[in-house]
Design an enzyme around this catalytic site. Structure first.
Site, PDB file in Angstrom:
ATOM      1  N   ASN A 177      12.140  22.786   0.042  1.00 19.44           N
ATOM      2  CA  ASN A 177      11.792  21.615  -0.758  1.00 19.44           C
ATOM      3  C   ASN A 177      12.225  20.372  -0.005  1.00 19.44           C
ATOM      4  O   ASN A 177      13.378  19.947  -0.067  1.00 19.44           O
ATOM      5  CB  ASN A 177      12.481  21.690  -2.123  1.00 19.44           C
ATOM      6  N   GLU A 178      11.293  19.804   0.726  1.00 21.14           N
ATOM      7  CA  GLU A 178      11.583  18.675   1.596  1.00 21.14           C
ATOM      8  C   GLU A 178      11.644  17.380   0.781  1.00 21.14           C
ATOM      9  O   GLU A 178      11.228  17.357  -0.392  1.00 21.14           O
ATOM     10  CB  GLU A 178      10.492  18.575   2.672  1.00 21.14           C
ATOM     11  N   PRO A 179      12.157  16.288   1.390  1.00 23.38           N
ATOM     12  CA  PRO A 179      12.206  14.999   0.687  1.00 23.38           C
ATOM     13  C   PRO A 179      10.868  14.679   0.019  1.00 23.38           C
ATOM     14  O   PRO A 179       9.806  14.876   0.626  1.00 23.38           O
ATOM     15  CB  PRO A 179      12.519  14.010   1.815  1.00 23.38           C
TER      16      PRO A 179
END
Ligand code: F6R
Length: 645
Positions: A177-179
């Site tokens: 879950n990236e920025p």
């Protein structure tokens, strides 16, 4: 607010007591425990998982575990395997769901998370294959949506995650879950952040080989777990850990969403916790036990904070920044300033091997013997000149018997293109073309998944060896004093290395025994728990353990330089060796001999500067820091910390 913590941890071996006292942790929004080493911490976490599995078994229930890959959980899996083998821990009631997988990737690709999980855990325990769930890296784009919905459903049908193990990326990702990830997100396909791809680049042998997409459980999927434990080791993680624990909840750092999960614990080591306020500047949050080291740290920090050299700090400065108790102990700012100023000044020397015929009471090194035997251990063939080229030069010029020991061959960091260039050159010079043609064919046939053949590895190692000899000759070290240890733990042909064995320790100990040095220099890289530098340091520490009862070891002092990535904090420096502008150039020239590591370096990390630029920036910065604290204005400084064994 700190969540309700159900799990009690044994406080033995903790650096700091568990967070809990309101005063110390008032800036912290996630419960965390700091251990003094990741090995012990991993055992504690494995124990919690094992107890949960056994509890569920005693209730005739399945235990649903959410699992992570990456370097952080490896030791937890190792301990779980040990518990299975030696203490009858059974996984027959365990269902697992892995967080994520690259897209696209085949399960038999050695970089796949499928491969990782089997290699580190599943192949060694009695889990039923049908109870293993790892997102499938081969799903076709048109099936993604349904696949993700089904994965979520399967977790729910299993009763939800009882326990979720997490690592954290430097972007603040959990899972992938990236920025930008939404707090309500479920399992889905995402595009990997550039930093994440850079971090993965070494294992894929170059960023171009790292997949751009991945499938990951969502933030909501993770937050629904009944218990969450996040592991973070090493200095690389310190900044993101600070922001996650002390910062505001933001989609830019998805791990901050864990602040609202009431049964989350972060398990940290000293390095990853080093940016937390209570660790970095404890005087701002609590009453301190003022050790000599903490005094130094606090005064240097204050000097930087108020932008004044040490000798200009006033009682008011100290009082305003939570150090009145230090002043009370030391009398006045005047007394304390002079004391700390002198300590700093005494770290500076142009005589790293000691200055003969001089009073050495306040010098970092002993005056005698005036000519010392010195071993510089260098994890890769170039760390010596990158990290201590100036000091190296001074030691030789001042007449000490300097030996260099390259601990690994460094062969993996030579590109195939470079190797081909050398092989093709060699081909024109010999009539015996068989071996060289074999190398050329190997290199041309190679694909992303294949390991270098022995001959290719030999060629790559030789390239680094000859570059090293060019550099040591330039610094006037006789070839006989240059030792290529080729430690076996490194020789796997892949980024993943073997464990240290007695063979590695024997090679190191034999060299020390043979030279009986008065000084040892080594890379004190504690930052990366699984990197080659740390393994090389462990090899040294283990050799020192073996040898420490020998009489000659009483005269042996160990100095640690920091590897290519970080520098010691000012308060940690025990010896500072200034360099003139000419010495800076000489050091640069020595680094240039390592041509295979220039330009397209494979293991540069996210810092795009070349090694010589980094080295110069870092040495200049140390000099500037010393100047700001009130010392003379040097062009550059190399820094060392003494290690006591
Ligand atoms: C792995 C995963 C990632 C890693 C993170 C840290 O399944 O989901 O979030 O946990 O990238 O990786 P390491 O542990 O290698 O630093």
């Amino acid at each position: 607010m700190i969540g309700e913590i159900k799990k009690e941890y044994n406080t033995e071996n903790l650096v700091y007591k568990p967070a809990g006292q309101f005063e110390e942790t008032r800036f912290e929004k996630i419960h965390n425990i700091i251990f003094n080493n990741s090995i012990y911490a991993s055992k504690i976490v494995a124990k919690e998982i094992a107890e949960l599995i056994q509890l569920k078994a005693s209730e005739n229930k399945m235990c649903v575990l959410g699992l992570a890959t990456g370097s952080s959980p490896i030791k937890v899996y190792e301990e779980l395997v040990r518990l299975h083998n030696e203490e009858n821990l059974s996984f027959s009631n365990v269902i697992t769901f892995n967080l994520d997988e690259y897209l696209p990737i085949e399960p038999n690709n050695i970089q796949s998370y499928y491969y990782f999980m089997h290699e580190h855990l599943f192949d060694h325990v009695d889990i039923l294959p049908e109870n293993i769930n790892i997102p499938d890296g081969t799903v076709s784009p048109e099936d993604f949506y349904q696949y993700c919905v089904d994965y979520e459903l399967k977790i729910k049908e299993a009763g939800g995650l009882d326990f979720q193990l997490l690592g954290i990326g430097r972007t603040g990702h959990i899972g992938f879950n990236e920025p930008g990830s939404h707090y309500n997100s479920g399992t889905r396909v995402i595009t990997l952040d550039h930093i994440t791809r850079q971090d993965a680049a070494p294992s894929f042998l170059g960023i171009d080989n790292v997949p751009k997409k991945a499938v990951t459980m969502g933030i909501s999927t993770i937050k629904n777990a009944k218990r969450i434990v996040l592991l973070a080791w090493g200095l690389n993680k310190a900044k993101v850990i600070q922001k996650t624990i002390e910062g505001d909840i933001t989609s830019q750092i998805p791990a901050t969403y864990l602040q609202v999960h009431k049964n989350t614990t972060f398990i940290l080591d000293e390095e990853s916790s080093s940016e937390l306020i209570r660790i970095k500047t404890p005087w701002l949050v609590t009453s301190c036990v003022w050790t000599e080291n903490l005094k130094k740290k606090a005064v240097f920090w204050l000097s930087e904070k108020v932008q004044k050299p040490i000798l200009k700090l006033t009682d008011k400065d100290y009082n305003e920044y939570g150090m009145s108790s230090l002043l009370a102990k030391e009398g006045s700012a005047y007394d304390l300033n002079i004391k700390i100023f002198n300590k700093l000044q005494h770290t500076i020397t142009g005589w790293p091997g000691g200055k003969s015929n001089a009073d050495d009471t306040n010098r970092p090194e002993r005056a005698t013997p005036s000519k010392k035997r010195v071993i510089i251990f260098s994890p890769h063939p170039d760390d010596d000149v990158i990290s201590m080229g100036g000091t190296f030069d001074r030691l030789v010029e001042q007449g000490h018997e300097v030996h260099v020991a390259y601990q690994t061959s460094g062969n993996i960091a030579v590109t195939d293109e470079d190797a081909l260039k050398f092989a093709e050159t060699a081909l024109t010079l010999t009539d015996d073309k068989q071996n060289i043609n074999a190398i050329i064919n190997d290199l041309r046939r190679k694909n992303q998944n294949s390991i270098d053949s022995t001959l290719v590895r030999k060629l790559k190692g030789t390239i680094r060896k000859t570059e090293s000899l060019a550099a040591t000759r330039y610094l006037k070290v006789p070839d006989n004093n240059v030792h290529f240890l080729n430690l076996p733990f490194y020789e796997t042909g892949t980024v993943k290395k073997n464990k240290l064995s007695s063979e590695d320790i024997d090679i190191m100990s034999n060299l020390i025994e043979q030279i009986q040095p008065h000084q040892i220099y080594a890379a004190g890289d504690l930052a990366d728990p699984h990197g080659t530098h740390k393994v090389c340091l462990d090899a040294l520490f283990k050799s020192l353990e073996v040898l420490k009862s020998k009489k000659y070891m009483n005269d042996c002092w160990v100095w640690l330089y920091r590897g290519a990535w970080f520098e010691w904090d000012s308060h940690e420096i025990d010896m500072a060796v200034p360099m003139s502008p000419d010495q800076v150039i000489k050091k640069r020239n020595a680094i240039f001999f390592h041509q295979s590591q220039k330009d397209k370096v494979m293991f540069r990390g996210d810092d795009t500067r070349e090694f010589w630029v980094r080295a110069e920036d870092r040495n200049r910065l140390t000099a500037r820091k010393y100047h700001q604290l009130g010392m003379a204005d040097y062009a550059a400084i190399e820094a060392f910390k003494r290690y006591y064994f």
